[in-house]
Design an enzyme around this catalytic site. Structure first.
Site, short mmCIF file in Angstrom:
data_model
loop_
_atom_site.label_atom_id
_atom_site.label_comp_id
_atom_site.label_asym_id
_atom_site.label_seq_id
_atom_site.Cartn_x
_atom_site.Cartn_y
_atom_site.Cartn_z
N GLU A 193 0.83 -1.21 0.00
CA GLU A 193 0.00 0.00 0.00
C GLU A 193 0.86 1.25 0.00
O GLU A 193 1.96 1.26 0.53
CB GLU A 193 -0.83 0.04 1.28
CG GLU A 193 -1.86 -1.03 1.34
CD GLU A 193 -2.78 -0.82 2.53
OE1 GLU A 193 -3.56 -1.73 2.79
OE2 GLU A 193 -2.72 0.25 3.18
N CYS A 219 4.34 -7.44 7.82
CA CYS A 219 5.17 -6.95 8.93
C CYS A 219 5.31 -8.06 9.96
O CYS A 219 4.37 -8.82 10.19
CB CYS A 219 4.50 -5.72 9.57
SG CYS A 219 5.50 -4.98 10.89
N1 SAH Z 1 6.20 -0.16 11.85
C1 SAH Z 1 6.17 1.27 12.01
C2 SAH Z 1 5.20 1.94 11.03
C3 SAH Z 1 3.78 1.53 11.31
S1 SAH Z 1 2.44 2.50 10.71
C4 SAH Z 1 5.79 1.63 13.44
O1 SAH Z 1 5.48 0.72 14.21
O2 SAH Z 1 5.84 2.79 13.79
C5 SAH Z 1 2.48 4.02 11.54
C6 SAH Z 1 1.69 4.13 12.84
O3 SAH Z 1 0.33 3.71 12.75
C7 SAH Z 1 2.33 3.33 13.97
O4 SAH Z 1 2.40 4.15 15.11
C8 SAH Z 1 1.32 2.23 14.15
O5 SAH Z 1 1.40 1.66 15.44
C9 SAH Z 1 0.01 2.94 13.88
N2 SAH Z 1 -1.14 2.06 13.62
C10 SAH Z 1 -1.14 0.82 13.12
N3 SAH Z 1 -2.40 0.33 13.05
C11 SAH Z 1 -3.22 1.29 13.53
C12 SAH Z 1 -4.63 1.39 13.72
N4 SAH Z 1 -5.44 0.41 13.40
N5 SAH Z 1 -5.13 2.53 14.24
C13 SAH Z 1 -4.29 3.56 14.54
N6 SAH Z 1 -2.95 3.53 14.38
C14 SAH Z 1 -2.41 2.41 13.88
#
Ligand code: SAH
Length: 361
Positions: free
Chosen positions: A105, A125
């Protein structure tokens, strides 16, 4: 016979290497083989990186025969836009199909003068954060540097000529620190004036918090912005919702963030997902405030985006307001992430899952 059909199919669609998958040296060697002058290399690079080239026939300053040879031997890009959804707020969500058939994505967001692309670094991931759609099926593979770079290029190419890509957030699928070398290679080109011309300060790398890699990133001396997904004020809650914490521990993560800030001089952002009833209560806000007290950090609160099949709840509005109030009262700067592209499944990994489901159905 069906087996014959399958083998014919494979023979008729050989995968051509994408231009950006070649090192400049290899492309130069190919150009020499075609008895073309060396400056063709720069022309081709400019078409891909600077101009918004979407077909070999766009490369108008190359001889027709060279364009044909290029098309014969190479793919223009390795990624193909398979789904392009446009939300009411003009957020664009793309599903990109990779040459090996995997899908990732990529999101393009518009806000005032900012044009931001959110890119993936892995297919899937491995971190297993319990609220995140990207990790539900685990990790398939790391993206190559050119596959990370191409996301920025394909999203940028959707912008009108008058608009330029200004920001990149590494917040798509995957854990960037688990694919740091390829990410850094992609960002090198993204930030080069001969590349996409972005400023390192406009690039945010979001990580679950892998301390060794955070320190490695700091030691590059680059000015990238670091966002750490803290998500909890203590080890007990963090290990439940961010499983990698169990063997790392929140203090190691904070130490690495402190190191990053010290070495680069750049303020770190702590991301904190608000999961209704789990980590969004006043006590949690007070505990987070004392954890961050001596740090000059920024907190970005992210209200949970519903993910189909996951049992978590959005926080109550009142809980969000209180959380903000408590953190601000303790001297922290706080923002609450605005939901972009809400009508098109724009949360991490959700559109790919929704579309994979449709393909299965
Ligand atoms: N692996 C990286 C990037 C992830 S995406 C990380 O962990 O930071 C970026 C952010 O979105 C991260 O803080 C992740 O925890 C958050 N995130 C993932 N799923 C989510 C959801 N369903 N609702 C809100 N935030 C979410």
């Amino acid at each position: 016979m069906s087996t014959n059909n399958i083998s014919l199919d494979v023979i008729s669609t050989p995968v051509k290497p994408a231009l950006l998958s070649l090192s400049p040296l290899s492309l130069k060697a190919w150009i020499m083989e075609k008895q073309q002058p060396a400056h063709r290399l720069v022309q081709i690079q400019q078409w891909l990186l600077l101009k918004r080239c979407m077909a070999f026939s766009d490369m108008s300053d190359l001889p027709k025969s060279l364009r044909d040879d290029l098309a014969n031997d190479f793919a223009l890009y390795s990624e193909e836009i398979e789904v392009h959804k446009i939300a009411e707020d003009d957020t664009r969500k793309l599903i990109l199909k990779l040459q090996d058939g995997n899908r990732i994505e990529c999101v393009l967001m518009k806000e005032e003068s900012r044009r931001t692309v959110c890119v993936s670094t892995q297919v899937g991931c491995a971190m297993g954060c319990v609220f995140c759609a990207s990790g539900i099926d685990g990790v398939v593979r790391n993206l190559k540097a050119y596959e990370i770079l191409e996301q920025m290029i394909l999203a940028r190419n959707l912008l009108p000529e008058s608009e330029r890509l200004s920001h990149v957030v590494i917040m798509g699928m995957g854990e960037p620190m688990a694919n740091l070398d390829n990410l850094l290679e992609a960002l090198e080109t993204a930030c080069s004036p001969k590349g996409l011309g972005l400023s390192a300060r406009h690039i945010t790398i979001s990580t679950v918090g892998l301390p060794v890699k955070i320190k490695q990133l700091a030691d590059t001396g680059k000015q990238y912005h670091l966002a750490v997904s803290l998500h909890a004020p203590n080890d007990e809650i963090r290990s439940k919702i961010v499983p990698t914490n169990a063997k790392i521990g929140i203090y190691e993560v904070l130490d690495a963030a402190d190191y990053f800030q010290e070495v680069t001089g750049r303020q770190v952002t702590f991301e904190y997902i608000l999961l209704g009833g789990i980590n969004d209560q006043n006590d949690h806000a007070h505990e987070l405030a004392s954890l961050l007290k001596k740090r000059k950090a920024h907190v970005n609160l992210i209200p949970f985006n519903r993910v189909q099949g996951l049992p978590f709840l959005k926080p109550e509005q009142e809980a969000v307001h209180e959380f903000v109030r408590i953190l601000k009262a303790s001297g922290q700067t706080v923002t609450v992430r605005k939901r972009k592209g809400a009508d098109i499944d724009a949360a991490c990994g959700q559109l790919r899952r929704a579309s994979a489901q449709k393909i299965k159905d």
